[in-house]
Design an enzyme around this catalytic site. Sequence first.
Site, PDB file in Angstrom:
ATOM      1  N   LYS A   1      -6.588   5.666  -5.311  1.00 29.35           N
ATOM      2  CA  LYS A   1      -7.301   6.389  -6.306  1.00 29.35           C
ATOM      3  C   LYS A   1      -7.662   5.383  -7.191  1.00 29.35           C
ATOM      4  O   LYS A   1      -9.066   5.733  -7.711  1.00 29.35           O
ATOM      5  CB  LYS A   1      -6.777   7.842  -6.190  1.00 29.35           C
ATOM      6  CG  LYS A   1      -6.272   7.794  -4.181  1.00 29.35           C
ATOM      7  CD  LYS A   1      -5.788   9.254  -4.662  1.00 29.35           C
ATOM      8  CE  LYS A   1      -4.758   9.638  -3.033  1.00 29.35           C
ATOM      9  NZ  LYS A   1      -3.790  10.958  -3.670  1.00 29.35           N
TER      10      LYS A   1
ATOM     11  N   LYS B   1       2.132  11.263 -10.529  1.00 25.88           N
ATOM     12  CA  LYS B   1       3.246  11.172  -9.244  1.00 25.88           C
ATOM     13  C   LYS B   1       4.388  12.201  -9.647  1.00 25.88           C
ATOM     14  O   LYS B   1       4.947  12.542 -10.506  1.00 25.88           O
ATOM     15  CB  LYS B   1       3.492   9.925  -9.049  1.00 25.88           C
ATOM     16  CG  LYS B   1       4.134   9.054  -9.905  1.00 25.88           C
ATOM     17  CD  LYS B   1       4.290   8.042 -10.189  1.00 25.88           C
ATOM     18  CE  LYS B   1       3.806   7.057 -10.802  1.00 25.88           C
ATOM     19  NZ  LYS B   1       3.124   6.024  -9.147  1.00 25.88           N
ATOM     20  N   ARG B   2       5.059  12.663  -8.546  1.00 32.68           N
ATOM     21  CA  ARG B   2       6.317  13.109  -8.231  1.00 32.68           C
ATOM     22  C   ARG B   2       7.372  12.172  -9.163  1.00 32.68           C
ATOM     23  O   ARG B   2       7.493  11.538  -9.485  1.00 32.68           O
ATOM     24  CB  ARG B   2       7.002  13.275  -6.904  1.00 32.68           C
ATOM     25  CG  ARG B   2       6.677  13.934  -5.954  1.00 32.68           C
ATOM     26  CD  ARG B   2       7.123  15.506  -6.053  1.00 32.68           C
ATOM     27  NE  ARG B   2       8.390  15.955  -5.713  1.00 32.68           N
ATOM     28  CZ  ARG B   2       8.724  16.751  -4.859  1.00 32.68           C
ATOM     29  NH1 ARG B   2       7.248  17.531  -4.970  1.00 32.68           N
ATOM     30  NH2 ARG B   2       9.979  17.570  -4.810  1.00 32.68           N
TER      31      ARG B   2
ATOM     32  N   HIS C   1       8.177   6.228   5.643  1.00 34.65           N
ATOM     33  CA  HIS C   1       7.516   5.941   4.159  1.00 34.65           C
ATOM     34  C   HIS C   1       9.037   5.555   3.450  1.00 34.65           C
ATOM     35  O   HIS C   1       8.820   5.851   2.086  1.00 34.65           O
ATOM     36  CB  HIS C   1       7.111   7.027   4.191  1.00 34.65           C
ATOM     37  CG  HIS C   1       6.607   7.424   4.951  1.00 34.65           C
ATOM     38  ND1 HIS C   1       4.739   7.467   4.355  1.00 34.65           N
ATOM     39  CD2 HIS C   1       5.744   8.332   6.056  1.00 34.65           C
ATOM     40  CE1 HIS C   1       4.111   8.028   5.481  1.00 34.65           C
ATOM     41  NE2 HIS C   1       4.983   8.301   6.766  1.00 34.65           N
TER      42      HIS C   1
ATOM     43  N   LYS D   1      10.247   5.666  -9.820  1.00 33.31           N
ATOM     44  CA  LYS D   1       9.457   5.770 -10.157  1.00 33.31           C
ATOM     45  C   LYS D   1       8.372   5.594 -11.502  1.00 33.31           C
ATOM     46  O   LYS D   1       7.529   4.929 -11.834  1.00 33.31           O
ATOM     47  CB  LYS D   1       8.291   6.886  -9.879  1.00 33.31           C
ATOM     48  CG  LYS D   1       8.108   7.235  -8.547  1.00 33.31           C
ATOM     49  CD  LYS D   1       7.224   8.543  -7.977  1.00 33.31           C
ATOM     50  CE  LYS D   1       7.390   8.734  -6.677  1.00 33.31           C
ATOM     51  NZ  LYS D   1       5.808   8.558  -5.996  1.00 33.31           N
TER      52      LYS D   1
ATOM     53  N   THR E   1      -0.782   5.856  -2.595  1.00 30.95           N
ATOM     54  CA  THR E   1      -1.580   6.229  -2.703  1.00 30.95           C
ATOM     55  C   THR E   1      -3.045   6.786  -4.203  1.00 30.95           C
ATOM     56  O   THR E   1      -3.876   6.110  -3.982  1.00 30.95           O
ATOM     57  CB  THR E   1      -1.822   7.246  -1.451  1.00 30.95           C
ATOM     58  OG1 THR E   1      -0.666   8.066  -1.432  1.00 30.95           O
ATOM     59  CG2 THR E   1      -1.278   6.569  -0.280  1.00 30.95           C
TER      60      THR E   1
HETATM   61  C1  26Q Z   1      14.299  14.380   3.816  1.00 31.91           C
HETATM   62  C2  26Q Z   1      15.141  15.432   3.635  1.00 31.91           C
HETATM   63  C3  26Q Z   1      14.910  17.005   3.291  1.00 31.91           C
HETATM   64  C4  26Q Z   1      13.735  17.557   2.817  1.00 31.91           C
HETATM   65  C5  26Q Z   1      13.260  17.254   2.449  1.00 31.91           C
HETATM   66  C6  26Q Z   1      13.352  15.297   3.019  1.00 31.91           C
HETATM   67  C7  26Q Z   1      11.547  15.525   2.422  1.00 31.91           C
HETATM   68  C8  26Q Z   1      10.296  15.042   1.860  1.00 31.91           C
HETATM   69  C9  26Q Z   1       9.150  14.804   1.791  1.00 31.91           C
HETATM   70  C10 26Q Z   1      11.509  13.594   2.850  1.00 31.91           C
HETATM   71  C11 26Q Z   1      10.537  12.746   2.009  1.00 31.91           C
HETATM   72  C12 26Q Z   1       9.366  13.164   1.423  1.00 31.91           C
HETATM   73  C13 26Q Z   1       8.167  12.330   1.134  1.00 31.91           C
HETATM   74  C14 26Q Z   1       8.394  11.167   1.178  1.00 31.91           C
HETATM   75  C15 26Q Z   1       7.130  10.238   0.603  1.00 31.91           C
HETATM   76  O1  26Q Z   1       5.859  11.266   0.033  1.00 31.91           O
HETATM   77  N1  26Q Z   1       6.864   9.229   0.343  1.00 31.91           N
HETATM   78  C16 26Q Z   1       5.372   8.717   0.418  1.00 31.91           C
HETATM   79  O2  26Q Z   1       4.734   7.782   1.362  1.00 31.91           O
HETATM   80  C17 26Q Z   1       3.836   8.264   0.516  1.00 31.91           C
HETATM   81  C18 26Q Z   1       2.770   7.530   2.328  1.00 31.91           C
HETATM   82  O3  26Q Z   1       4.030   6.193   2.272  1.00 31.91           O
HETATM   83  C19 26Q Z   1       3.502   6.388  -0.825  1.00 31.91           C
HETATM   84  O4  26Q Z   1       2.682   5.549  -0.266  1.00 31.91           O
HETATM   85  C20 26Q Z   1       4.929   6.349  -1.199  1.00 31.91           C
HETATM   86  O5  26Q Z   1       5.493   5.080  -1.768  1.00 31.91           O
HETATM   87  C21 26Q Z   1       5.707   7.542  -0.397  1.00 31.91           C
HETATM   88  O6  26Q Z   1       6.825   7.158  -1.609  1.00 31.91           O
END
Ligand code: 26Q
Length: 810
Positions: free
Chosen positions: A659, A547-548, A362, A553, A655
């Site tokens: 929407k 979004k985050r 991702h 972003k 995503t």
């Molecule tokens: C990693 C290590 C330690 C703690 C947390 C994490 C961690 C947690 C969540 C790393 C990444 C995430 C989330 C990533 C994420 O949401 N990515 C998004 O995924 C979507 C679905 O595929 C995409 O549409 C987005 O582009 C992408 O940013």
Amino acid sequence: MTPQDLSQGNLVDNVAFLRREIDRRMRYVIGCEPGRATLNDWRLALAFSLRDRIVDSWLASRRRVREEGLKRVYYLSMEFLIGRLISDAITNLGLEEASRQALASFGQDYDAVVAEEPDAALGNGGLGRLAACFLESMASIGLPAMGYGVRYDHGLFRQSFHDGWQVESPEDWLKRRNPWEFERPEDNQVIGFGGEMREDASGRAVWTPGETVMAAAYDTPIVGWKARWTDTLRLWAAKPTRIFDLERFNRGDFLGAAEQASLAQTLSRVLYPDDTTEHGRELRLKQEYFFTAASVRDILARFRDEHGDDLRKLPQKVAIQLNDTHPTIAAPELVRILVDENGFEVDEAIETARGVLNYTNHTLLPEALERWSTSLMWRVLPRHMRLIERIDDWHIRQNRARGVERPPSTWLIDHGETRMGNLAFVMANKVNGVSALHTDLMKKTVFHDFHVMHPDRIVNQTNGVTPRRWLTACNPPLRNLLLETIGDGWTEDLGKLEDLEPHLKDSAFLEKFAAAKRENKVRLSNWLKIRTGVEADPDALFDVQIKRIHEYKRQHLNLLEAIAHWNAIRREPDRDWIPRVRIFGGKAAPGYALAKQIIKLINDVAKVINADPLMRGRLVIAYPENYNVSAAEVIIPAADLSEQISTAGKEASGTGNMKFAMNGAPTIGTLDGANVEIRDLVGADDFFLFGLTAEEAVEERKRPDHAAAAISASPALQEAIEQIASGVFSPDDHHRFSAIAENLRRYDYFLVCSDFDDYAAAQRRVDEAYRKPLEWARMAATNTARVGWFSSDRTIRSYAREVWTADTAF
Ligand code: 26Q
């Protein structure tokens, strides 16, 4: 076709049924007389009443899979960002109107009762919400599937603003009871950590864990469209294996006796907020192993039960999807069980595991690919670390046999770290990206050397979103217009939105489309008034970025343009400016200082602009606190413009972009992630494109002075940055935002400055288009008509065919 036709069965009967059920549940499950019930009691009584119908479908689905011996898909994810389950239940059972009337007969307001359910916020953002959309689609298309995750006591933190700064507080979704889950103590698993690894007389590895934790199973039924099929989300909660150590207790060591309990309970206590800067946290690794190990054992137990003891047949009946690298430790765990507990040779075990495992990537941000220090791994998971070495060795031998020497970029262990992305790649049958551009960049960048070695392994699976939640449920005015215009086939085959095409030239239809949008804007305007105190005129253009908060972003690009726009209005206050409400929503990772500064900056700029008498409603900024799934459901249907403005090459897919388009909001965006595919489908004329391409961005960064050059070429940008830097928005602390300003002027890795002028020009094209209401409605409706492809039903069917080779039950 009228709205009521969405419901199943006869409305009068359904109302009578629900009324009776709600009354019974209130008395015999909640233990309360209807006359004394609180709002929370009502939502529980409603949920319990709906649940029975879901359970009927659930049991029937389970029976089918067992009787027919169907292949099962398992989706392993650290995150499931569900939001309210009650809305999915009501929509998919077709009981919205019946629930409304049944509650009204008790004098209760349906919307208030539904809003009582707290969001299940077991995720950070896109990746977690995607997992939730996928589960709903799997159930809706009848795919035998199960989600596995962690039953966090506390989901994503609550965000509030104190003097404009983000303050986090714990979230407590289970506090007032969760009516959707079923405890399954018979399926609990004991999970070990640490301890020692020895070899016995016959040379077999024996791992004796130093501590153990109980993984307790909790099942939530995930009901599909029209309740034709229901799948399961199984979440694991950590519990102590023994309540306490009786021997220590008897010796009088009361605290020591309870020690094990407190350690076990921390494991599933809280979701890690996406925090790429805070790596190598031991508890996170333990969380990953905890839920993954419990899931793998559960999968194997079910396989044996349904198909017997020959585990070599696993790939015929089981497909496991790893949602990013977070559950990758499942791979060595599966190998371990096959070797240590089932007598497999290591090579055979690796090959069998490879037949079931797949990995979704991702992100391309290198700092976000997980790495765990090998010393930590040896301490916490000694047997797994040893097996990772064996897997690495196997990979070397495999390639040597084909005459290939592995480049260092493909090593599993490097500089004292285990690279989970590489481990996932090596152990996966298929590896996928989440948009066409992202998959292409995976092949060219992070996994280039792997791609050369294994050219068939990487495939694309462009993301999608569930239309039941993101259109049918959240947007009643548009849903009703669609029902009236093209019937209801689109709910399960979203491609049918194309049937709108002939109506795009019909001004009567376009006027209705605009009226539906306006109704949603009135609702959002009221919501914003209550949540922020800000007055948003429903006739203004609602421009939304939710979004985050992250530098890539580029919320700050949006904000800089807002400041420039403010300056322009102040210079010519009497021009016929298009009134705009710029809406922001989103949380920052607690440890991400710059993102938190951006939040404060948005709030400080909002304060100045919203108080400026020269604006007269022509520029308003609204930033409601605590953006979450339920907020998105109110905001998205009301948006006129979707801000998808990431630096090209950085957003894997997005995503939210899908929407918005589905709900009739054109995009202003870069050629990044799935924006590219949205634009291809919607058409270039109905998409506000700006900015460097991913390739140009790479080139631009090589110019040492790119930021300075862009700033000196753009007086509007120069002025806006100067205002931030000099304290125009922070009169109480002139230097508050100097870090942001310095960062832009000196480094600007995310190319905010380089893209600024093109972005501002695109915004002026938006204004001009918005001046012509009918033309704007056509553009908005065109977006809805052409984005049916972004249904997660399409995505799941594609995974089923190309990744899992699994069939649906109908
Ligand atoms: C990693 C290590 C330690 C703690 C947390 C994490 C961690 C947690 C969540 C790393 C990444 C995430 C989330 C990533 C994420 O949401 N990515 C998004 O995924 C979507 C679905 O595929 C995409 O549409 C987005 O582009 C992408 O940013």
